[in-house]
Motif scaffolding. Structure first.
Motif, mmCIF file in Angstrom:
data_model
loop_
_atom_site.group_PDB
_atom_site.id
_atom_site.type_symbol
_atom_site.label_atom_id
_atom_site.label_comp_id
_atom_site.label_asym_id
_atom_site.label_seq_id
_atom_site.Cartn_x
_atom_site.Cartn_y
_atom_site.Cartn_z
ATOM 1 N N PRO A 17 0.791 -1.232 0.000
ATOM 2 C CA PRO A 17 0.000 0.000 0.000
ATOM 3 C C PRO A 17 0.825 1.286 0.000
ATOM 4 O O PRO A 17 0.259 2.374 -0.008
ATOM 5 N N VAL A 18 2.155 1.180 0.011
ATOM 6 C CA VAL A 18 2.985 2.391 0.133
ATOM 7 C C VAL A 18 3.921 2.590 -1.069
ATOM 8 O O VAL A 18 4.952 3.246 -0.949
ATOM 9 N N GLY A 95 8.403 -2.949 7.059
ATOM 10 C CA GLY A 95 7.035 -3.306 6.702
ATOM 11 C C GLY A 95 6.282 -2.074 6.236
ATOM 12 O O GLY A 95 6.678 -0.943 6.548
ATOM 13 N N PRO A 96 5.188 -2.238 5.505
ATOM 14 C CA PRO A 96 4.427 -1.092 5.013
ATOM 15 C C PRO A 96 3.873 -0.193 6.118
ATOM 16 O O PRO A 96 3.582 0.977 5.872
ATOM 17 N N THR A 97 3.747 -0.717 7.331
ATOM 18 C CA THR A 97 3.276 0.109 8.451
ATOM 19 C C THR A 97 4.417 0.876 9.106
ATOM 20 O O THR A 97 4.204 1.579 10.082
ATOM 21 N N GLY A 98 5.630 0.710 8.570
ATOM 22 C CA GLY A 98 6.790 1.410 9.123
ATOM 23 C C GLY A 98 7.553 0.610 10.147
ATOM 24 O O GLY A 98 8.586 1.056 10.644
ATOM 25 N N GLN A 134 -3.730 6.161 7.857
ATOM 26 C CA GLN A 134 -2.881 7.300 7.516
ATOM 27 C C GLN A 134 -1.684 7.374 8.463
ATOM 28 O O GLN A 134 -0.590 7.730 8.063
ATOM 29 N N LYS A 135 -1.891 6.985 9.722
ATOM 30 C CA LYS A 135 -0.789 6.962 10.686
ATOM 31 C C LYS A 135 0.269 5.947 10.248
ATOM 32 O O LYS A 135 1.473 6.217 10.337
ATOM 33 N N ASP A 136 -0.178 4.760 9.758
ATOM 34 C CA ASP A 136 0.765 3.759 9.255
ATOM 35 C C ASP A 136 1.607 4.349 8.121
ATOM 36 O O ASP A 136 2.811 4.146 8.051
#
Length: 158
Positions: A17-18, A95-98, A134-136
């Motif tokens: 997603p990023v 990871g995509p969530t950071g 959005q935070k991710d």
């Protein structure tokens, strides 16, 4: 002129997603991006973004990435077994969530993945990860920028 090994970003792209965030940060730093997927993806037409479509098995994209990464590479993936392989090769993995995957954290991530897989198979747990937020996205951008800065400080180049 520098002889530093260039920093490259490898994106496990099928469900990432990023991707747009990776392109934006890589463009700002002048880095090459490999977007690896099992199927054709539309990408921005930039000379530093390279589409890699790998035919074959479900793990073909993972294999392509794991066989090419090493020190100076950043891998963006949610696939924990791929993250493990890339860490062992010396790459930075996010990871995509950071969430960064490291030598210290990958064992627990693998164990948790295996446990959740077993619980889902037994019907105890249903569903997947929480929705991407959005935070991710913001945490991912910070983690990617930090990884690039860390590699540059270690002598890797753009």
């Amino acid at each position: 002129m520098t002889n530093a090994i260039p920093i490259a970003i490898y994106v496990d792209a099928d469900a990432c997603p990023v991707k747009d965030e990776v392109y934006r940060v890589a463009g700002r730093h002048g880095l090459h991006v490999f977007v690896v997927a099992n199927s054709f993806l539309n990408l921005p037409r930039e000379p530093w973004i390279e589409r890699v479509t790998v035919p074959g098995s479900f793990d073909a994209a993972d294999d392509w990435i794991a066989e090419r990464v090493g020190r100076g590479a950043i891998v963006v993936t949610a696939d924990i077994p791929l993250a493990d392989r890339c860490i062992k090769a010396g790459a930075e993995v996010i990871g995509p969530t950071g969430k960064p995957f490291t030598e210290a954290s990958i064992g627990m991530a693998l164990a948790t993945r295996d446990m959740m897989e077993d619980l889902r198979a037994m019907g105890t747990v249903q569903g997947g990860p929480k929705p991407f937020s959005q935070k991710d996205r913001s945490v991912f951008l910070q983690a990617l920028d930090l990884a690039i800065q860390r590699l540059k400080r270690a002598g890797f180049g753009a």
